[in-house]
Design an enzyme around this catalytic site. Structure first.
Site, PDB file in Angstrom:
ATOM      1  N   SER A 195      11.954  -3.209   5.724  1.00 13.97           N
ATOM      2  CA  SER A 195      10.957  -2.496   4.916  1.00 13.97           C
ATOM      3  C   SER A 195      10.610  -1.123   5.502  1.00 13.97           C
ATOM      4  CB  SER A 195       9.681  -3.335   4.814  1.00 13.97           C
ATOM      5  OG  SER A 195       9.226  -3.663   6.109  1.00 13.97           O
ATOM      6  N   THR A 216       5.268  -1.909   5.449  1.00 14.33           N
ATOM      7  CA  THR A 216       5.112  -0.553   5.983  1.00 14.33           C
ATOM      8  C   THR A 216       4.502  -0.575   7.389  1.00 14.33           C
ATOM      9  OG1 THR A 216       4.652   0.217   3.763  1.00 14.33           O
ATOM     10  CG2 THR A 216       3.860   1.616   5.571  1.00 14.33           C
ATOM     11  N   THR A 226       7.930   4.035   5.691  1.00 11.74           N
ATOM     12  CA  THR A 226       8.322   2.869   4.893  1.00 11.74           C
ATOM     13  C   THR A 226       9.575   3.159   4.072  1.00 11.74           C
ATOM     14  OG1 THR A 226       7.444   1.225   3.324  1.00 11.74           O
ATOM     15  CG2 THR A 226       7.010   3.512   2.817  1.00 11.74           C
ATOM     16  N   ARG A 278      10.634   6.247  -7.472  1.00 15.99           N
ATOM     17  CA  ARG A 278       9.280   5.739  -7.171  1.00 15.99           C
ATOM     18  C   ARG A 278       8.854   6.117  -5.745  1.00 15.99           C
ATOM     19  NH1 ARG A 278       6.677   2.339  -3.175  1.00 15.99           N
ATOM     20  NH2 ARG A 278       4.871   1.395  -4.154  1.00 15.99           N
ATOM     21  N   VAL A 279       7.637   6.587  -5.627  1.00 15.07           N
ATOM     22  CA  VAL A 279       7.044   6.876  -4.327  1.00 15.07           C
ATOM     23  C   VAL A 279       5.710   6.141  -4.258  1.00 15.07           C
ATOM     24  CG1 VAL A 279       6.007   8.696  -2.896  1.00 15.07           C
ATOM     25  CG2 VAL A 279       8.170   9.123  -4.092  1.00 15.07           C
ATOM     26  N   GLY A 280       5.410   5.537  -3.125  1.00 22.00           N
ATOM     27  CA  GLY A 280       4.165   4.787  -2.974  1.00 22.00           C
ATOM     28  C   GLY A 280       3.098   5.578  -2.230  1.00 22.00           C
ATOM     29  N   ASP A 281       2.240   4.848  -1.564  1.00 20.46           N
ATOM     30  CA  ASP A 281       1.106   5.460  -0.869  1.00 20.46           C
ATOM     31  C   ASP A 281       1.476   6.062   0.483  1.00 20.46           C
ATOM     32  OD1 ASP A 281       1.616   2.695  -0.103  1.00 20.46           O
ATOM     33  OD2 ASP A 281      -0.037   2.967   1.300  1.00 20.46           O
ATOM     34  N   THR A 297      -1.246  -0.567   3.940  1.00 19.54           N
ATOM     35  CA  THR A 297       0.037  -1.207   3.657  1.00 19.54           C
ATOM     36  C   THR A 297      -0.186  -2.202   2.520  1.00 19.54           C
ATOM     37  OG1 THR A 297       1.824  -2.565   4.583  1.00 19.54           O
ATOM     38  CG2 THR A 297      -0.360  -2.904   5.497  1.00 19.54           C
ATOM     39  N   GLY A 298       0.888  -2.559   1.857  1.00 23.81           N
ATOM     40  CA  GLY A 298       0.766  -3.424   0.689  1.00 23.81           C
ATOM     41  C   GLY A 298       1.246  -2.663  -0.536  1.00 23.81           C
ATOM     42  N   GLY A 323       1.555  -0.018  -2.852  1.00 24.97           N
ATOM     43  CA  GLY A 323       1.173   1.387  -2.779  1.00 24.97           C
ATOM     44  C   GLY A 323       0.436   1.884  -4.000  1.00 24.97           C
TER      45      GLY A 323
HETATM   46  N1  GLY Z   1       2.913   0.537   0.915  1.00 24.36           N
HETATM   47  C1  GLY Z   1       4.250   0.936   0.752  1.00 24.36           C
HETATM   48  C2  GLY Z   1       4.640   1.234  -0.622  1.00 24.36           C
HETATM   49  O1  GLY Z   1       4.004   0.743  -1.560  1.00 24.36           O
HETATM   50  O2  GLY Z   1       5.602   1.946  -0.819  1.00 24.36           O
END
Ligand code: GLY
Length: 330
Positions: free
Chosen positions: A85, A187, A205, A215-218, A238-239, A241
């Site tokens: 991950s 992450t 991450t 796609r991009v997360g937090d 984490t979790g 995003g």
């Molecule tokens: N927390 C990582 C993501 O959602 O990409």
């Protein structure tokens, strides 16, 4: 597929499939009452990334800066192909491409970030280069990759045979299945305090497994996956995003600490913002860690099984986090 439905589905997927099968050792510890004074060298990180956290802690003990230590710690995990991950060995998107996101913040409030980066393992170090060598905060995609080569980062294949095999298995159904709370890491967000009492952090991450292309997360978003204010403290998330982004969770925690909350209470309040606003939190996880200027720490999550690593006084230990949905206890 409707957007809301897709997000819910990806949450289920990322929490389960992205992380199964990589259990770091757990040392027993109840949640800490955050009353200790800063010992000078403190490193905390999400989940059970014990080696990365120890490396960061030892770097701090050796007198390295908070930022140097954080980068050193998370780089170790980016290079560890057993982590699927983070970094090399991370799970790919739906089209088979491993794309990495990372950000860093230093003690002076400077920030750097890279999003949707392919072929580069050490993206936290690359985010630092963006912060220190460019007039920008975020570089994305091909531009970030090109900048990496200019900075003498090596091109690497990030899709390992194991991740490829899992991906090919996933392709047979290409379906999201709800698997929750069997994860042991995701992450890596890391917060460090050096001997001068200065705080920095890094977050890195590969994002949700089998996410949509682009796609991009937090994690690379300053304020969401990570936030540092050296006058107050730092936080990392984490979790799922998408849910952390909606609360700008790490910034929220730092602001709550600025207004007097302990790191533990601030993490709890940030998680509860999501709990109160979401239709249901049954199928996704959100977790935070935080540290304040006094060296007090905390963490909290929606579901059980979240933990943080904590290095202080030469001891690196895993601390199980308290969580919201107690009914899950078995
Ligand atoms: N927390 C990582 C993501 O959602 O990409």
């Amino acid at each position: 597929m409707k957007r809301r439905k897709f997000l819910r589905s990806t949450g289920q997927l990322g929490i389960g499939l992205a992380v199964v099968g990589c259990a770091p050792e757990i040392s027993e510890q109840t949640d800490q009452t955050a009353t200790s004074k800063p010992s000078g060298s403190i490193a905390i990180c999400t989940w059970g990334f014990k080696d990365g956290n120890r490396i960061a802690g030892e770097a701090l003990d050796a007198g390295e800066s908070a930022l140097d230590a954080a980068i050193k710690g998370v780089s170790h995990e980016e290079e560890n192909i057993a982590n699927n991950s983070v970094g090399k060995g991370g799970r790919p998107d739906r089209e088979g491409n491993v794309t990495l996101d990372a950000c860093v913040m230093d003690s002076n409030g400077n920030a750097g970030s890279v999003v949707y980066v392919q072929n580069i393992t050490n993206v936290a170090a690359l985010a630092r280069k963006v912060m220190e060598e460019t007039p920008h905060v975020i570089l994305a995609g091909d531009g970030a990759e090109q900048f990496a080569y200019e900075q003498e980062f090596q091109k690497e294949e990030l899709l390992t045979p194991e991740s490829k095999e899992d991906y090919e298995e996933w392709l047979k159904e290409s379906e999201y299945k709800p698997i929750i709370n069997i994860e042991n890491h995701d992450t890596i967000g890391m917060l460090t305090m050096d001997k001068n009492g200065d705080i920095a952090g890094a977050c890195t991450t590969s994002g949700l497994a089998y996410k949509m292309k682009g796609r991009v997360g937090d994690s690379p978003i300053i304020g969401s996956g990570l936030y540092i204010d050296n006058e107050v403290g730092g936080a990392a998330g984490t979790g799922l995003g998408e849910e952390i982004l909606k609360q700008v969770g790490s910034f929220l925690i730092v602001e709550l600490m600025r207004n007097g909350m302990s790191p533990q209470k601030a993490c709890e309040e940030a998680v509860m913002r999501t709990v109160r606003k979401a239709e249901s939190v049954k199928d996704f996880q959100v977790c935070y860690i935080a540290m304040n200027k006094a060296g007090e720490t905390g963490s909290y999550s929606i579901h059980q099984h979240f933990s943080r690593m904590e290095y202080r006084g030469g001891v690196n230990q895993r601390i199980e986090s308290d969580y919201h949905i107690k009914a899950e206890e078995s």
